[in-house]
Structure formats: structure tokens, C-alpha cells
Design a protein around this motif. Sequence first.
Motif, PDB file in Angstrom:
ATOM      1  N   TYR A   1       6.529  26.386  -0.131  1.00 40.79           N
ATOM      2  CA  TYR A   1       6.337  25.128  -0.297  1.00 40.79           C
ATOM      3  C   TYR A   1       4.840  24.550   0.069  1.00 40.79           C
ATOM      4  O   TYR A   1       4.222  23.466  -0.446  1.00 40.79           O
ATOM      5  N   VAL A   2       4.213  25.569   0.989  1.00 34.48           N
ATOM      6  CA  VAL A   2       2.562  25.071   1.508  1.00 34.48           C
ATOM      7  C   VAL A   2       1.565  25.260   0.149  1.00 34.48           C
ATOM      8  O   VAL A   2       1.023  24.448   0.069  1.00 34.48           O
ATOM      9  N   LEU A   3       2.067  26.583  -0.268  1.00 34.46           N
ATOM     10  CA  LEU A   3       1.040  26.659  -1.589  1.00 34.46           C
ATOM     11  C   LEU A   3       1.359  25.901  -2.456  1.00 34.46           C
ATOM     12  O   LEU A   3       0.339  25.295  -3.326  1.00 34.46           O
ATOM     13  N   PHE A   4       2.622  25.319  -2.940  1.00 36.88           N
ATOM     14  CA  PHE A   4       2.963  24.400  -3.736  1.00 36.88           C
ATOM     15  C   PHE A   4       2.264  23.041  -3.578  1.00 36.88           C
ATOM     16  O   PHE A   4       1.739  22.349  -4.325  1.00 36.88           O
ATOM     17  N   ALA A   5       2.289  22.619  -2.198  1.00 37.06           N
ATOM     18  CA  ALA A   5       1.461  21.515  -1.747  1.00 37.06           C
ATOM     19  C   ALA A   5      -0.127  21.432  -1.864  1.00 37.06           C
ATOM     20  O   ALA A   5      -0.557  20.555  -2.348  1.00 37.06           O
ATOM     21  N   PHE A   6      -0.253  22.595  -1.909  1.00 35.33           N
ATOM     22  CA  PHE A   6      -1.876  22.885  -1.848  1.00 35.33           C
ATOM     23  C   PHE A   6      -2.074  22.822  -3.515  1.00 35.33           C
ATOM     24  O   PHE A   6      -3.268  22.273  -3.859  1.00 35.33           O
ATOM     25  N   SER A   7      -1.299  23.303  -4.277  1.00 33.32           N
ATOM     26  CA  SER A   7      -1.592  23.320  -5.705  1.00 33.32           C
ATOM     27  C   SER A   7      -1.401  21.853  -6.282  1.00 33.32           C
ATOM     28  O   SER A   7      -2.128  21.789  -7.251  1.00 33.32           O
ATOM     29  N   MET A   8      -0.769  20.919  -5.577  1.00 28.25           N
ATOM     30  CA  MET A   8      -0.995  19.716  -6.019  1.00 28.25           C
ATOM     31  C   MET A   8      -2.054  18.736  -5.551  1.00 28.25           C
ATOM     32  O   MET A   8      -2.135  17.650  -6.183  1.00 28.25           O
ATOM     33  N   VAL A   9      -2.833  19.179  -4.630  1.00 30.02           N
ATOM     34  CA  VAL A   9      -3.920  18.539  -4.326  1.00 30.02           C
ATOM     35  C   VAL A   9      -5.205  18.601  -5.229  1.00 30.02           C
ATOM     36  O   VAL A   9      -5.366  19.982  -5.722  1.00 30.02           O
ATOM     37  N   PRO A  10      -5.846  17.597  -5.768  1.00 29.02           N
ATOM     38  CA  PRO A  10      -6.861  17.835  -6.699  1.00 29.02           C
ATOM     39  C   PRO A  10      -8.011  18.697  -6.169  1.00 29.02           C
ATOM     40  O   PRO A  10      -8.369  18.464  -4.877  1.00 29.02           O
ATOM     41  N   SER A  11      -8.552  19.451  -6.997  1.00 29.05           N
ATOM     42  CA  SER A  11      -9.781  20.354  -6.720  1.00 29.05           C
ATOM     43  C   SER A  11     -10.739  19.517  -6.150  1.00 29.05           C
ATOM     44  O   SER A  11     -11.619  19.737  -5.139  1.00 29.05           O
ATOM     45  N   TRP A  12     -11.059  18.208  -6.630  1.00 31.91           N
ATOM     46  CA  TRP A  12     -12.408  17.321  -6.027  1.00 31.91           C
ATOM     47  C   TRP A  12     -12.082  16.958  -4.765  1.00 31.91           C
ATOM     48  O   TRP A  12     -13.077  16.931  -4.146  1.00 31.91           O
TER      49      TRP A  12
END
Length: 275
Positions: A213-224
Motif C-alpha cells: 500500500y505504501v509503494l502504491f501510494a508513492f506510485s500515485m504521487v506525480p514525479s514533479w
Amino acid sequence: MRLLHLLALLPAVTLAQEQVPLQEKINSWFEKVKGYIPTQQPSPVDAGAATVAAHRVHQLTTNNWQSMLSPSPDQPGPETWMVLVTGGNRTCQGRCGRLNAEFNKTAALLSVDKNAPKMGLINCDTHAVLCSTWMAGPPSLWYIQLPVYDAAAQSPASTDAYVKHLNLTTTTASGLVKFYKSEEWKELDRIDSVFHPFDGALAKYGLQVPLGYVLFAFSMVPSWSIMLGVSFFTRYFMNKRMGQQGNRGQQTPKSAGRGAANIPRGGAPAANEKL
């Protein structure tokens, strides 16, 4: 007279010129209509394989994968699973359609084998948390061998997992069937790390799914936004450090002045100094 004849022909010439864009519009309409007409009939083989796969391939989700991929008391020996990790436009750039069709054919070809493995599928577009939990990504094929069920065992036996990365253009159903029946998948590198979804250290302490879940949340954050946060973070510490160096620079002349005041500048020595 000639001028009168020319004037009489002007309406006809104007009408002919107006017909050209109208014809082009009609042709463009026909081209659009052709786009909605199927030019190729769906293959009956693909349709039949998809029907078989609908009954043979299990859709693994975040809620059911642990219960489905567990030793069964009805299974006399080790149970083998073939799990395809696929995706859609977001995780596979829309190129996994052909691979999905070949996997359906594989399920249909293996359905007549009494030693056929169980088939599973994970779509990383719709079940991204599960892919993050497994540390898996498309296109790949997981071979999972579950141990024999033993109710008296104090600790469960190990689950072997192997991963084969697939080629989107050259993978075929016949090749997958041959690779399984020849047991070449057992020659792959067995997963042996803390991220093992069944036997890893994170899974034993119940941290594998929360980490997913943590990695999924980070993947949803825009790179910018991540880069922006890093920029503010580094700028804050740089400004703080520069401020500390400035304060030290201001204190140095004062301390030097106090030291210079204690140095005698000539004349008789002080009364308490020894000659």
C-alpha cells in the motif's frame, strides 16, 4: 457577343468549383464510416480460448490471493500455479493484448492435461496494490509451487516461486506449454529475498501487504511533486547552514577584539606581572 457568352458560363463555372469541396466532404464521410466497419472477423480459436480461460484462469486480487494461493487439504501433492502478471494502458502501455490472448490459448491447451497447473492472472492496472506487494510488473509469468498441506506442522513449509520475464512479440502459447511440460521453469532463479510474497521476512512479520500500500501510494504521487519537495527540503537546510556560518563570521571579530584588549601595548608592565 463573346462577352455575353462568357457571362452566361460564369454560373456553371462557379457551381463546378463549389462541387469540389462537397465531393471531398462526401469522401471523408465514407472514410469515417469505413472506420466503424470491422475489416477482420475475430478468430474462432481466440474466442474459444477466451471461453475456456474464463473458467480456468483465476483473477487474483488484493483480497483473495492469500486464500487462493495456499496449500489445500484436498491436494495430495505439491500444487503448481502459473500466474500471468499483465496490465493495460497504464502499466503495459496497451501492448499486453496479444500476450493475454496467448495465455488464454495456453490455458485451453493445458486443460486436457491431468497434471495441468492452476492458472492465475493479475492485472496491474486494476490491482496495482497486489503488484506492489509482490514487487511484480508486466509482462512476466510466475511459477509458484505450493507445499503439501500439513495440519500438524508447527510452521508452514516453504513456497517456491520463479519468475520468467516475457517478450510481448515472440511469446506463443505452444512455447509456454513446452516450457511448463519440460519443467524448464524449475531452472529459473528461485526468489529468495525479504520481498518473497510467501516466505520473505516481510511476509512472515505481516509487513508485505502494508508495504504494498505504501509503494502504491508513492506510485500515485506525480514525479514533479517529489522533485519539488526535494528542492524545498535541500534549500531549507542550505539556508540554515549558511545562516549558521554567517553567525560564526560575526562572532569572530568580537572575540579577536577581546583578545587584543588583553595584550599590553608598551610602557611599564602591570604590577601583578612577574619580571
